[in-house]
Scaffold this active site. Sequence first.
Site, PDB file in Angstrom:
ATOM      1  N   TYR A 433       0.840  -1.134   0.075  1.00  0.00           N
ATOM      2  CA  TYR A 433      -0.165  -0.055   0.074  1.00  0.00           C
ATOM      3  C   TYR A 433       0.912   1.236  -0.123  1.00  0.00           C
ATOM      4  O   TYR A 433       2.175   1.188  -0.031  1.00  0.00           O
ATOM      5  CB  TYR A 433      -1.195  -0.039   1.173  1.00  0.00           C
ATOM      6  CG  TYR A 433      -0.593  -0.119   2.458  1.00  0.00           C
ATOM      7  CD1 TYR A 433       0.555   0.375   2.946  1.00  0.00           C
ATOM      8  CD2 TYR A 433      -1.434  -0.641   3.782  1.00  0.00           C
ATOM      9  CE1 TYR A 433       0.788   0.328   4.316  1.00  0.00           C
ATOM     10  CE2 TYR A 433      -1.091  -0.649   4.883  1.00  0.00           C
ATOM     11  CZ  TYR A 433      -0.027  -0.335   5.166  1.00  0.00           C
ATOM     12  OH  TYR A 433       0.463  -0.403   6.313  1.00  0.00           O
ATOM     13  N   GLU A 434       0.292   2.459  -0.081  1.00  0.00           N
ATOM     14  CA  GLU A 434       0.921   3.801  -0.021  1.00  0.00           C
ATOM     15  C   GLU A 434       1.798   3.849  -1.452  1.00  0.00           C
ATOM     16  O   GLU A 434       2.801   4.324  -1.448  1.00  0.00           O
ATOM     17  CB  GLU A 434       1.719   3.997   1.082  1.00  0.00           C
ATOM     18  CG  GLU A 434       1.157   4.873   2.024  1.00  0.00           C
ATOM     19  CD  GLU A 434       0.103   6.175   1.213  1.00  0.00           C
ATOM     20  OE1 GLU A 434      -0.963   6.088   1.603  1.00  0.00           O
ATOM     21  OE2 GLU A 434       0.918   6.792   0.692  1.00  0.00           O
ATOM     22  N   GLY A 435       1.219   3.068  -2.370  1.00  0.00           N
ATOM     23  CA  GLY A 435       2.294   2.684  -3.931  1.00  0.00           C
ATOM     24  C   GLY A 435       3.010   1.660  -3.889  1.00  0.00           C
ATOM     25  O   GLY A 435       3.618   1.906  -2.754  1.00  0.00           O
ATOM     26  N   GLN A 440       7.263   2.715  -6.396  1.00  0.00           N
ATOM     27  CA  GLN A 440       8.114   3.549  -5.792  1.00  0.00           C
ATOM     28  C   GLN A 440       9.351   3.499  -6.681  1.00  0.00           C
ATOM     29  O   GLN A 440       9.946   4.679  -6.809  1.00  0.00           O
ATOM     30  CB  GLN A 440       8.426   2.983  -4.345  1.00  0.00           C
ATOM     31  CG  GLN A 440       7.170   3.230  -3.301  1.00  0.00           C
ATOM     32  CD  GLN A 440       6.727   4.418  -3.272  1.00  0.00           C
ATOM     33  OE1 GLN A 440       7.412   5.477  -3.155  1.00  0.00           O
ATOM     34  NE2 GLN A 440       5.112   4.450  -3.100  1.00  0.00           N
TER      35      GLN A 440
END
Length: 587
Positions: A433-435, A440
Amino acid sequence: MEHYTAAVEDMRFLLERVFDFEPVLSRATASEVDAQTAFSVLEQGAQFAAKVLAPAGVTGDQIGSRFVDGAVVTPPGFKECYRRYCEDGWLGVDLPAQFGGQGLPLMVQAGLAEMVTGAYMAFSMLTLQGRSAARLLIGHAEAAVRDALVPRLVSGEWAATICITEPQAGSDVGRLTTRAVRQDNGQWALSGTKIFISYADQDVTPQILHMALARTPGAPAGTRGLSLFIVPKFKLDANWQPGERNPARVQHIEHKMGLSASATCELHLDGAQGFMIGEEGQGLKAMFDMMNVMRLETGIQGIGVGAAAMAKALAYTVERTQGGPADAPPTPLTAHADVRRMIYTMRARVEAMRAMMFETALQLDLSYAAPDAGTRATAREQVQWLLPICKAFFTDTGFEVANLAIQCHGGHGYIRETDVERHVRDLRVASIYEGTNGIQAFDLVARKLLPDGGKRYQEFMRRIRADLAATKDRAGLDDIRQALTHAADAADRVTQTYLAQPPAQRRDAETGAAAYLSLIGRVASGWMWLRMATAASEDMPLHRRKRELARFYARYLLPEVLALEQQASASAAWIDGLDAETLVDYR
Ligand SMILES: Cc1cc2nc3c(=O)[nH]c(=O)nc-3n(C[C@H](O)[C@H](O)[C@H](O)COP(=O)(O)OP(=O)(O)OC[C@H]3O[C@@H](n4cnc5c(N)ncnc54)[C@H](O)[C@@H]3O)c2cc1C
């Protein structure tokens, strides 16, 4: 059983000796706080994490959040943790005093975040969302909205979510289809389905503010067509007071591998009341203010949870005895070479990441509050460079550490009662999650390295080379200086290749991006080991440990960059040249 011990002494060493915290405090923040106050905040945080959060974390994992009659019910102890967390003022540690925060530097918040995630990761996500939403509104909401809502988020009276993902729009955020239609009163009506939304419902706050991305009529396709809205759980009136239920309802919660106390919700918006924040079409850009805070802290989850698992392994391997001559008592596990390898690996990885966490938090502090514009701008660029590395490298490495911690326990690590396997289950999602970490890596290469011709990279390397030059004549640093020089040279070679490629060949950089990010993460870790070994000049256990671990990192772990250089340099042509049909043909 001891559930959690924070690494307060290591943090103190880093802040005092490596980062020279006191002058940084005055340079990087507008607050009056001195180093002693900051340390006592961390010490109290360590107590809170150990005594309040960690025991509840075990129950939280066993019982989890449940979905009962259309509402989420949090596990026993959760409400009490939240109440005390808010009452003690932990939620607003680094937020501005004018909104009820304590105005402390993000460096202090980063140390605290490591403790809170290490003690109860699922819980930490709820408070993180409130803090990050407050940052978002401080940066982008009109004064009236900001002044009405931010203090309620900072005090924890209300909570928030980040509401992006949809079934067809995960990594590909530009494909989200939730619609927002302007109403006669200037408000918006949002309709669509959001999935995987953390804490889209809970029973600890009377109101939840969803920070949601949606598309307005006629908006262009892709991310440029996205706008940002606040969608409250209970409709807000002209005075920002909650009233009737907004048609923004959770349909079900997911059954997951870990993080069971954090409800992961499917949220249906059916003409739900929304308030646009910032300009139409600028939603994703604004959302990055929230995501920047969340990305660093998602990375910190890797450190906190990895360190928590490691601490259990350290305690266990000293106590447990196995092996040795048959006619003598068995030896402790720590006597075995392979167990030592695992312990040194865990420690060397965790302590380097912790140092890098403070380095990144420092750059964030400087980017917000350094007195001169030039320092602020340079720090902002470094933050851009460091954040994808922190997010992906910390979460992958923390997971490796937690996994090694199970290995140190043998079969006992696989048993729930030992409470180590929980850390692996919880942490696995942080690479997703969070990219995702793949995204990234792409972000690092395609958005942070190539567009500015490598300026951010050069500044990062300039500082590393400066530290190498400054320690040229220092005794006892040969191993780490030499290994770091080789690693930095390897990073330079790959970077030069990427920068020299014509845009049409950029798929090569994409192919190598994951390895490149790992390589840079290791170079950064080596840099932190150089700085720690330089600062650890006294004859005391912590300083001796730092010097030994720097040597171990240099000799045993940093050579990994040689293989990563090969992987990062692999051209796309040969991967694309493999017969893709055969890759997915499984029988
Ligand atoms: C427990 C949990 C909590 C969550 N909380 C939230 C939340 O609070 N709010 C929210 O909005 N979302 C949340 N999410 C959603 C999360 O952010 C997404 O799952 C994530 O962004 C990935 O999207 P996806 O699952 O659709 O995977 P996909 O996008 O389908 O990706 C699958 C794989 O393909 C790779 N991939 C995809 N596209 C590319 C590309 N262009 N280039 C290279 N590789 C690519 C990915 O890296 C990944 O390895 C949560 C998810 C979980 C599991």
